[in-house]
Design an enzyme around this catalytic site. Structure first.
Site, PDB file in Angstrom:
ATOM      1  N   HIS A   1      10.142   6.354   3.232  1.00 43.46           N
ATOM      2  CA  HIS A   1       9.737   6.974   4.498  1.00 43.46           C
ATOM      3  C   HIS A   1       9.465   5.895   5.524  1.00 43.46           C
ATOM      4  O   HIS A   1       8.912   4.850   5.213  1.00 43.46           O
ATOM      5  CB  HIS A   1       8.507   7.873   4.313  1.00 43.46           C
ATOM      6  CG  HIS A   1       7.342   7.212   3.645  1.00 43.46           C
ATOM      7  ND1 HIS A   1       7.275   7.014   2.276  1.00 43.46           N
ATOM      8  CD2 HIS A   1       6.199   6.682   4.145  1.00 43.46           C
ATOM      9  CE1 HIS A   1       6.148   6.413   1.974  1.00 43.46           C
ATOM     10  NE2 HIS A   1       5.467   6.180   3.095  1.00 43.46           N
TER      11      HIS A   1
ATOM     12  N   GLY B   1       0.802  -1.222   0.000  1.00 42.02           N
ATOM     13  CA  GLY B   1       0.000   0.000   0.000  1.00 42.02           C
ATOM     14  C   GLY B   1       0.831   1.266   0.000  1.00 42.02           C
ATOM     15  O   GLY B   1       0.347   2.325   0.420  1.00 42.02           O
TER      16      GLY B   1
ATOM     17  N   HIS C   1       8.708   7.882  -2.167  1.00 42.71           N
ATOM     18  CA  HIS C   1       9.954   8.419  -1.599  1.00 42.71           C
ATOM     19  C   HIS C   1      10.086   7.708  -0.263  1.00 42.71           C
ATOM     20  O   HIS C   1       9.166   7.793   0.573  1.00 42.71           O
ATOM     21  CB  HIS C   1       9.829   9.941  -1.419  1.00 42.71           C
ATOM     22  CG  HIS C   1      11.022  10.610  -0.800  1.00 42.71           C
ATOM     23  ND1 HIS C   1      11.681  11.674  -1.402  1.00 42.71           N
ATOM     24  CD2 HIS C   1      11.672  10.386   0.369  1.00 42.71           C
ATOM     25  CE1 HIS C   1      12.683  12.071  -0.619  1.00 42.71           C
ATOM     26  NE2 HIS C   1      12.702  11.300   0.476  1.00 42.71           N
TER      27      HIS C   1
HETATM   28  P1  DGP Z   1       2.471   5.117   2.567  1.00 38.92           P
HETATM   29  O1  DGP Z   1       3.058   5.540   1.232  1.00 38.92           O
HETATM   30  O2  DGP Z   1       1.191   4.363   2.443  1.00 38.92           O
HETATM   31  O3  DGP Z   1       3.479   4.385   3.445  1.00 38.92           O
HETATM   32  O4  DGP Z   1       2.082   6.430   3.383  1.00 38.92           O
HETATM   33  C1  DGP Z   1       2.264   7.737   2.963  1.00 38.92           C
HETATM   34  C2  DGP Z   1       1.834   8.627   4.083  1.00 38.92           C
HETATM   35  O5  DGP Z   1       2.201   9.951   3.768  1.00 38.92           O
HETATM   36  C3  DGP Z   1       0.331   8.658   4.361  1.00 38.92           C
HETATM   37  O6  DGP Z   1       0.114   8.200   5.693  1.00 38.92           O
HETATM   38  C4  DGP Z   1      -0.079  10.104   4.219  1.00 38.92           C
HETATM   39  C5  DGP Z   1       1.225  10.838   4.248  1.00 38.92           C
HETATM   40  N1  DGP Z   1       1.289  11.993   3.379  1.00 38.92           N
HETATM   41  C6  DGP Z   1       1.087  12.013   2.043  1.00 38.92           C
HETATM   42  N2  DGP Z   1       1.249  13.254   1.549  1.00 38.92           N
HETATM   43  C7  DGP Z   1       1.594  14.036   2.613  1.00 38.92           C
HETATM   44  C8  DGP Z   1       1.903  15.426   2.738  1.00 38.92           C
HETATM   45  O7  DGP Z   1       1.900  16.197   1.784  1.00 38.92           O
HETATM   46  N3  DGP Z   1       2.198  15.870   3.998  1.00 38.92           N
HETATM   47  C9  DGP Z   1       2.195  15.040   5.089  1.00 38.92           C
HETATM   48  N4  DGP Z   1       2.506  15.576   6.262  1.00 38.92           N
HETATM   49  N5  DGP Z   1       1.921  13.721   4.999  1.00 38.92           N
HETATM   50  C10 DGP Z   1       1.628  13.231   3.770  1.00 38.92           C
END
Ligand code: DGP
Length: 119
Positions: free
Chosen positions: A98, A91, A96
């Site tokens: 994280h 998912g 990038h």
């Molecule tokens: P995942 O790719 O599913 O492991 O999770 C990505 C996470 O990043 C999701 O929980 C929401 C978060 N996210 C996505 N875009 C942004 C953003 O622009 N700012 C912040 N603070 N969080 C973000």
């Protein structure tokens, strides 16, 4: 990468709710928190995911970032979970690398925090 949202946040082209930063990593609060503490730790340099040829030095910097986030948010005392969603079946939505740091309440094995993202 010019169109990568986490590159922009990591390099302050877009501001976020930062928790920790050093020369290699940036940590900021997830915009869709799944727990009272939900922080993302990202390398400043772009890697698609955990297995995208990430140097050992960067991996160590990420773990150091997790440690700093845990101390800054207090979950070093109560426990926390670290998740790296990698690829489609996990998912992963932002490509990038994280690390999700989740804590501040009892975490279950079921539910969205088990995968580190909302279903
Ligand atoms: P995942 O790719 O599913 O492991 O999770 C990505 C996470 O990043 C999701 O929980 C929401 C978060 N996210 C996505 N875009 C942004 C953003 O622009 N700012 C912040 N603070 N969080 C973000």
């Amino acid at each position: 990468m010019s169109d990568c949202i986490f590159c922009k946040i990591a390099n302050h082209e877009i501001e976020s709710d930062y928790v920790y930063e050093d020369d290699q990593v940036t940590a900021f609060r997830d915009m869709n928190p799944l727990a009272p503490v939900h922080v993302l730790v990202v390398p400043k340099r772009h890697y698609a995911n955990l297995v995208d040829g990430v140097p050992a030095e960067t991996l160590a910097a990420l773990v150091h970032g997790v440690d700093e986030v845990a101390k800054a948010t207090g979950v070093d005392k109560t426990g926390f979970r670290v998740i790296a969603n990698t690829g489609d079946d996990a998912g992963q939505t932002v490509h990038h690398l994280h690390l999700h740091v989740l804590g501040g309440r009892k975490l279950t094995d079921e539910g969205p925090e088990g995968a580190g993202h909302a279903e």
